[in-house]
Design an enzyme around this catalytic site. Structure first.
Site, PDB file in Angstrom:
ATOM      1  N   GLY A 256     137.562  44.735  86.839  1.00  0.00           N
ATOM      2  CA  GLY A 256     138.986  44.518  86.599  1.00  0.00           C
ATOM      3  C   GLY A 256     139.758  45.807  86.384  1.00  0.00           C
ATOM      4  O   GLY A 256     140.832  46.014  86.956  1.00  0.00           O
TER       5      GLY A 256
ATOM      6  N   ARG B  82     113.033  42.813  88.196  1.00  0.00           N
ATOM      7  CA  ARG B  82     113.120  42.132  86.915  1.00  0.00           C
ATOM      8  C   ARG B  82     112.514  40.740  86.907  1.00  0.00           C
ATOM      9  O   ARG B  82     111.851  40.356  85.948  1.00  0.00           O
ATOM     10  CB  ARG B  82     114.589  42.021  86.529  1.00  0.00           C
ATOM     11  CG  ARG B  82     115.161  43.373  86.270  1.00  0.00           C
ATOM     12  CD  ARG B  82     116.614  43.315  85.997  1.00  0.00           C
ATOM     13  NE  ARG B  82     117.037  44.656  85.618  1.00  0.00           N
ATOM     14  CZ  ARG B  82     118.274  45.017  85.399  1.00  0.00           C
ATOM     15  NH1 ARG B  82     119.239  44.128  85.515  1.00  0.00           N
ATOM     16  NH2 ARG B  82     118.562  46.242  85.050  1.00  0.00           N
TER      17      ARG B  82
ATOM     18  N   LEU C 144     126.858  47.713  88.044  1.00  0.00           N
ATOM     19  CA  LEU C 144     127.914  48.700  87.820  1.00  0.00           C
ATOM     20  C   LEU C 144     128.440  49.161  89.174  1.00  0.00           C
ATOM     21  O   LEU C 144     129.643  49.307  89.387  1.00  0.00           O
ATOM     22  CB  LEU C 144     127.370  49.881  87.013  1.00  0.00           C
ATOM     23  CG  LEU C 144     126.783  49.521  85.637  1.00  0.00           C
ATOM     24  CD1 LEU C 144     126.368  50.785  84.894  1.00  0.00           C
ATOM     25  CD2 LEU C 144     127.771  48.734  84.796  1.00  0.00           C
TER      26      LEU C 144
HETATM   27  C1  LIG Z   1     123.220  45.017  77.739  1.00  0.00           C
HETATM   28  C2  LIG Z   1     123.538  45.148  79.203  1.00  0.00           C
HETATM   29  C3  LIG Z   1     123.156  46.273  79.897  1.00  0.00           C
HETATM   30  C4  LIG Z   1     123.441  46.407  81.243  1.00  0.00           C
HETATM   31  N1  LIG Z   1     123.048  47.543  81.897  1.00  0.00           N
HETATM   32  C5  LIG Z   1     123.359  47.683  83.202  1.00  0.00           C
HETATM   33  C6  LIG Z   1     122.998  48.875  83.899  1.00  0.00           C
HETATM   34  O1  LIG Z   1     122.412  49.789  83.335  1.00  0.00           O
HETATM   35  N2  LIG Z   1     123.330  48.977  85.195  1.00  0.00           N
HETATM   36  C7  LIG Z   1     124.005  47.981  85.856  1.00  0.00           C
HETATM   37  O2  LIG Z   1     124.303  48.156  87.022  1.00  0.00           O
HETATM   38  N3  LIG Z   1     124.363  46.861  85.208  1.00  0.00           N
HETATM   39  C8  LIG Z   1     124.060  46.671  83.911  1.00  0.00           C
HETATM   40  N4  LIG Z   1     124.425  45.520  83.269  1.00  0.00           N
HETATM   41  C9  LIG Z   1     125.254  44.528  83.955  1.00  0.00           C
HETATM   42  C10 LIG Z   1     126.698  44.984  83.993  1.00  0.00           C
HETATM   43  O3  LIG Z   1     127.019  45.647  82.805  1.00  0.00           O
HETATM   44  C11 LIG Z   1     127.693  43.853  84.154  1.00  0.00           C
HETATM   45  O4  LIG Z   1     127.292  42.983  85.155  1.00  0.00           O
HETATM   46  C12 LIG Z   1     129.050  44.387  84.532  1.00  0.00           C
HETATM   47  O5  LIG Z   1     129.442  45.393  83.642  1.00  0.00           O
HETATM   48  C13 LIG Z   1     130.098  43.317  84.578  1.00  0.00           C
HETATM   49  O6  LIG Z   1     131.356  43.902  84.785  1.00  0.00           O
HETATM   50  P1  LIG Z   1     132.621  43.025  85.079  1.00  0.00           P
HETATM   51  O7  LIG Z   1     133.756  43.941  85.241  1.00  0.00           O
HETATM   52  O8  LIG Z   1     132.348  42.094  86.192  1.00  0.00           O
HETATM   53  O9  LIG Z   1     132.819  42.105  83.783  1.00  0.00           O
HETATM   54  P2  LIG Z   1     132.886  42.445  82.214  1.00  0.00           P
HETATM   55  O10 LIG Z   1     132.621  43.835  81.913  1.00  0.00           O
HETATM   56  O11 LIG Z   1     132.091  41.384  81.557  1.00  0.00           O
HETATM   57  O12 LIG Z   1     134.404  42.235  81.863  1.00  0.00           O
HETATM   58  C14 LIG Z   1     134.985  40.981  81.740  1.00  0.00           C
HETATM   59  C15 LIG Z   1     136.434  41.171  81.396  1.00  0.00           C
HETATM   60  O13 LIG Z   1     137.108  39.935  81.546  1.00  0.00           O
HETATM   61  C16 LIG Z   1     137.828  39.627  80.375  1.00  0.00           C
HETATM   62  N5  LIG Z   1     137.844  38.172  80.280  1.00  0.00           N
HETATM   63  C17 LIG Z   1     136.795  37.320  80.315  1.00  0.00           C
HETATM   64  N6  LIG Z   1     137.239  36.060  80.269  1.00  0.00           N
HETATM   65  C18 LIG Z   1     138.591  36.121  80.217  1.00  0.00           C
HETATM   66  C19 LIG Z   1     139.616  35.156  80.137  1.00  0.00           C
HETATM   67  N7  LIG Z   1     139.371  33.841  80.163  1.00  0.00           N
HETATM   68  N8  LIG Z   1     140.903  35.589  80.048  1.00  0.00           N
HETATM   69  C20 LIG Z   1     141.199  36.919  80.048  1.00  0.00           C
HETATM   70  N9  LIG Z   1     140.262  37.864  80.134  1.00  0.00           N
HETATM   71  C21 LIG Z   1     138.977  37.463  80.215  1.00  0.00           C
HETATM   72  C22 LIG Z   1     137.118  40.335  79.275  1.00  0.00           C
HETATM   73  O14 LIG Z   1     138.004  40.535  78.209  1.00  0.00           O
HETATM   74  C23 LIG Z   1     136.709  41.624  79.979  1.00  0.00           C
HETATM   75  O15 LIG Z   1     137.802  42.503  79.980  1.00  0.00           O
HETATM   76  C24 LIG Z   1     124.120  45.375  81.915  1.00  0.00           C
HETATM   77  C25 LIG Z   1     124.505  44.231  81.218  1.00  0.00           C
HETATM   78  C26 LIG Z   1     124.187  44.097  79.877  1.00  0.00           C
HETATM   79  C27 LIG Z   1     124.525  42.815  79.185  1.00  0.00           C
END
Ligand SMILES: Cc1cc2nc3c(=O)[nH]c(=O)nc-3n(C[C@H](O)[C@H](O)[C@H](O)COP(=O)(O)OP(=O)(O)OC[C@H]3O[C@@H](n4cnc5c(N)ncnc54)[C@H](O)[C@@H]3O)c2cc1C
Ligand code: FES
Lengths: 264, 651
Positions: free
Chosen positions: B52, B344, B454
């Site tokens: 986002g 994994r 990421l």
């Molecule tokens: C502990 C951990 C370690 C990880 N390590 C790695 C790694 O080393 N390498 C890798 O590639 N991946 C890793 N991952 C996976 C990766 O971090 C995530 O898949 C990725 O960061 C998700 O990014 P995103 O932008 O899709 O969502 P997110 O980062 O989950 O962001 C979601 C956003 O949406 C907002 N949101 C959610 N619902 C709503 C709503 N209804 N209304 C308004 N806003 C909302 C939240 O506030 C947030 O801003 C890891 C995951 C975890 C849990």
């Protein structure tokens, strides 16, 4: 089929529980008058985290039909900077180099009274109970906490080598989680360590050096404008920072700030 | 995108041409919006995670008028911040034979041949630009003494292509995206709406035109409109209650758009991460991941003899007292080629297999991750620089010193490969509605490789969506700003208010968390690491009971139109319950094992996943048919033109 097995501490030490007394600050809204309320909580596992202890208290309150205590939290592993809390007079509690969500109940004694307050600072008004408004931090970053590059059309990542010690030092500064403990710990309510961490990280790297002075000036100006206090070098911020951000970054900030003044 | 109601199929608008030319061909032919028109076009981006924040920043830079929403008090706190290990790119800086094709191939294979070739190739193609971009933003990646970028290895790959910033890669990448976003906020092209939760999508004349949100501070309902809406709200792993996700991670936005007509793809594909700190107690609220990078140097084992396993469980024997020849390094034994670095899903199932067979340690549901050899080989200092913060994290939680005694780990729910169905342009089945990051289903097939989420989030946000969305917006330049007074907005708001009112008036006896835990137990037991027909049918039944109990007996204190954390959780749980059911339904229909989806009925004699390519080589896309009606399934057939589909082999 393997179900979760509860009540079986993974360390093989028998799970211990303690009974505690809590004094917690409750406040309906930013303008409402707040007060401490006392609670008794029995059977807290010493393996529980501090926030899980609060979950347990909230479950108890809900079962009594009462409103739970409001507090901020999200990752519960010390990285998002969402949790806060002044615990027994310390931001993030008495244990060193951790956030509240990483604090565990094994650090407390049976029968102990624990006092919990929100961050108290002019820059962070209370929203409710233990939840405060830290949006001022976003505003400071928006004032200049970035390198002014657009997406795309960027040279290769290895085009400019960066000495490892420099990159490591930048990383030390970049580790800031923006929780606000530094402001809460400071008697002047200064956000200097927070600002310095960002200014220093970017000033150290060749990519950020170009606008270092301008950045420092814009961010400090914004900080002052938002009502944060002055830095008088007490070092309380460094002592309470869960990420161990060093006040030497403040010196670097001052240098950049002076450069900007000089240019004016 | 086009769906065929008769054959129940759906196609993804994949550009013509050879694999390596598709994205260039697309970019050469897509429509663009001219600069003066961009300012008049509004785009809503929900989510400030890697996906986002990068999308909002890039769209702002292009000149669109962006509205960006998140739940937390600041965009910098999105769940992406917690990612530890690293981000992949095909830079081949190590000169170890990496290439765009190899990254593409590893990702397709790692996904167990259930991902779309064209998307994955594009992902690998743009991966290198991501690293360039992040370095330019001031992301302090780890470096070697010569000043160049350092890499490490991750599971499912035989090359070293993972870039990292200590154990805080997600934090640093997110802060980079957040800084780019903040710059646009300063310029006025992006407006931030923090502590806002999306509760519904507004569709006008078949197009996505806005959202309804709840202001989490005032509790009031607000309406926002735009020419297009982008969902980047992350994954739905918290359906299991305990997971490595942050407490506020949720599946609600994805579920809302599903109910408004977007298809939900492969809901059953959930990733179980092999290296997490085991469950400790009844009050446990989340599980902590120990980064996969630990498997670079740590060796995984359990006692070879059952008596030893029993003795360590009873606290009568210490792991350090077990002799080398009495240890079973089961991953090295079963998979000599990849050893501790198998993907994994494979590592998780192998841990479960050993524990179910009675060799588990700790509570019985744990295995050792041992650094003894690494410390001997590299010295404690090197191990400390590589993993110091992870060791500290472990020690704080478990109160054990991993330099002296092996860590204990067990698999936990971590990531959801399934999600909102999108076509090649990342557009959903609702025109003008896009989905990016973990919220969509696009690139990881049935199993995601480490360090690829990421990469995908930033690829979608910086380098894909900002192009593809213009192909749609170019036809919207004559559409004036959308009014939030339209009846569609009023109706969506009314529905939300009714839902909140209904929840508040139940005034039952169960807390939201207690019901969420109940759902979590069912999910973990029957829709977790090992699934079978009987269990899945039971799960569907149990989930229906949780739903009934929730809607008749939940207790939410406080007021509906005020700050109310219990209400926030209840609204999310209501959706998790329904997501859980769809996950079980999807898992039941998929009569094969692939990636993270392991149906016990379908395995090789050695216990490896057995795909049924002739029957299930498709994306299952579920269409909502109404409350309490069974959803319909559409199929997107997967065609492998450029790789040969094989049995995955890591031996
Ligand atoms: C502990 C951990 C370690 C990880 N390590 C790695 C790694 O080393 N390498 C890798 O590639 N991946 C890793 N991952 C996976 C990766 O971090 C995530 O898949 C990725 O960061 C998700 O990014 P995103 O932008 O899709 O969502 P997110 O980062 O989950 O962001 C979601 C956003 O949406 C907002 N949101 C959610 N619902 C709503 C709503 N209804 N209304 C308004 N806003 C909302 C939240 O506030 C947030 O801003 C890891 C995951 C975890 C849990
Ligand atoms: S909850 Fe994220 S740092 Fe504490």
């Amino acid at each position: 089929m393997s179900s979760y097995k509860y009540n079986n501490a993974i360390t093989n030490n028998m799970e211990k529980t303690i009974n505690i007394n809590l004094r917690i600050w409750r406040q309906r809204g930013p303008k409402a008058k707040g007060a401490f309320e006392s609670y008794k909580l029995d059977g807290v596992s010493t393996d529980s985290s501090f926030l899980e202890m609060l979950d347990q208290l909230n479950e108890q309150l809900i079962s009594e039909g009462k409103e739970p205590i409001v507090f901020d939290h999200d990752c519960r592993e010390g990285i998002c900077g969402m949790c806060s809390l002044y615990i027994n007079g310390h931001p993030h509690g008495p244990d060193e180099d951790i956030t509240t969500c990483q604090l565990h109940m094994r650090k407390f004694k049976d029968g102990e009274t624990i006092t919990i307050e929100p961050w108290r600072s002019h820059g962070f008004p209370v929203i409710r109970d233990l939840m405060v408004d830290r949006s001022a931090f976003d505003k400071i970053i928006q004032a200049g906490g970035y390198v002014s590059v657009n997406t795309g059309g960027i040279p290769d990542a290895n085009a400019i080598p960066i000495p490892k010690p420099v990159a490591d030092m930048a990383m030390d500064a970049a580790a800031c989680i923006g929780c606000g403990a530094c402001v809460a710990a400071c008697k002047n309510g200064s956000a200097m360590l927070f600002v310095a961490a960002k200014v220093s990280q970017l000033a150290l790297l060749p990519q950020g050096k170009v606008e270092a002075a301008r950045r420092a000036k814009a961010m400090v100006q914004k900080m002052d404008e938002l009502g944060f206090g002055n830095c008088t070098n007490t070092g309380a911020c460094e002592a309470e920072c869960p990420k161990n951000i060093s006040i030497t970054h403040i010196a670097r900030l001052n240098r950049e700030f002076l450069k900007a003044k000089f240019k004016d | 995108m086009s769906t065929d109601k008769k054959t129940k199929t759906i196609v993804a608008k994949i550009p013509e041409g050879a694999l390596s030319e598709k994205w260039s061909n697309y970019k050469a032919q897509q429509k663009l919006v001219n600069p003066s028109n961009k300012r008049r076009l509004d785009v809503i981006v929900v989510g400030t995670g890697l996906a986002g924040a990068s999308a909002a920043a890039a769209l702002g830079e292009l000149g669109f008028n962006v509205l960006n929403f998140c739940i937390q008090d600041s965009p910098r706190r999105a769940h992406s911040i917690a990612a530890q290990g690293g981000i992949n790119a095909a830079k081949n800086y190590q000169n170890d034979g990496d290439s765009v094709y190899r990254l593409f191939y590893d990702t397709i294979k790692g996904g167990d041949y259930r991902a779309r070739e064209a998307n994955v190739y594009r992902l690998a193609e743009v991966s290198n630009s991501i690293i360039d971009q992040c370095v330019a933003q001031g992301v302090p990646f780890a470096r070697e003494y010569g000043g160049l970028l350092d890499n490490r290895s991750f599971g499912g790959a035989q090359v070293s292509r993972t870039f990292y910033a200590r154990g805080q890669t997600g934090q640093q990448l997110l802060l980079g995206a957040y800084s780019a976003l903040s710059r646009q906020v300063h310029k006025g092209s992006v407006k931030l709406y923090t502590r806002r939760e999306m509760l519904d999508l507004v569709v006008v004349d078949g197009k996505a035109r806005g959202i309804i949100v709840r202001n989490l501070i005032t509790g009031k309902i607000e309406r926002y409109s735009a020419h297009a809406v982008v969902i980047g709200t992350g994954g739905y792993g918290n359906a299991f209650f305990l997971s490595t996700n942050a407490m506020e991670s949720n599946g609600s936005a994805a579920w809302q758009v599903y109910k408004k007509g977007a298809y939900f793809a492969n809901p059953c594909y959930a990733q179980i991460h092999p290296t997490c700190i085991p469950v400790q107690g009844e009050m446990q609220s989340k599980l902590t991941l120990m980064s996969e990078s630990l498997r670079n140097d740590g060796r995984i084992w359990v006692p070879k003899k059952k008596e030893d396993a029993q003795a360590v469980r009873a606290g009568k024997l210490k792991p350090t007292e077990i002799a080398e020849e009495d240890r079973d390094y089961y991953l090295e034994r079963r998979y000599p080629a990849f050893g501790n670095l198998v993907p994994r899903d494979v590592a998780s199932r192998a841990a479960k297999e050993r524990c179910d067979a009675g060799y588990g340690v700790g509570s019985g549901l744990a295995v050792y991750l041992d650094f003894k050899d690494a410390i001997e080989r590299l010295g404690k200092d090197v191990v400390e620089t590589r993993y110091g913060n992870l060791f500290q994290m472990y020690e704080k939680i478990v109160d054990d010193n991993p330099y002296e005694t092996p860590m204990m780990i067990y698999p936990a729910i971590h990531y959801t490969m399934g999600g909102i169905w999108v076509d090649y342009e990342l557009q959903t089945t609702i025109p003008g509605l896009y989905s990016i990051g973990e919220a969509n289903f696009s690139d990881h097939g049935a199993n995601r490789l480490g360090a690829s989420a990421l990469m995908q989030g930033l690829a979608d946000g910086y380098f894909v969506l900002p192009y593809t969305i213009q192909n749609y917006l170019a036809d919207e330049i004559r559409t004036p700003r959308i009014s939030t007074d339209l009846p569609e907005f009023a109706e969506a708001e009314r529905n939300i208010l009714e839902r909140i009112e209904r929840l508040m008036s139940i005034k039952g006896k169960r807390s939201v968390d207690s019901l969420h835990k109940q759902l979590g137990h069912t999910m973990w037991d029957f829709v977790g690491m090992g699934r079978n027909k009987k269990g899945l049918l039971k799960a569907i039944d149990e989930i229906k009971q949780v739903k009934k109990e929730f809607w008749s007996n939940v207790f939410i204190p406080g007021e509906g139109l005020d700050l109310n954390v219990e209400l926030e959780k209840a609204l999310r749980l209501a959706d998790f319950i329904e997501i859980g059911e769809l996950m079980a339904r999807d898992a039941l229909h998929r009569e094969e094992s692939c990636g993270g989806h392991f149906r016990e009925e379908y395995q090789t004699p050695e216990g490896e996943a057995l795909r049924q390519d002739d029957k299930f080589n498709y994306v299952a896309c579920w269409k909502y048919m109404g409350e309490d009606k069974e959803p319909e399934m559409y199929k997107e057939e997967l065609k492998y033109e450029f790789v040969q589909v094989q049995q995955r082999n890591y031996k």
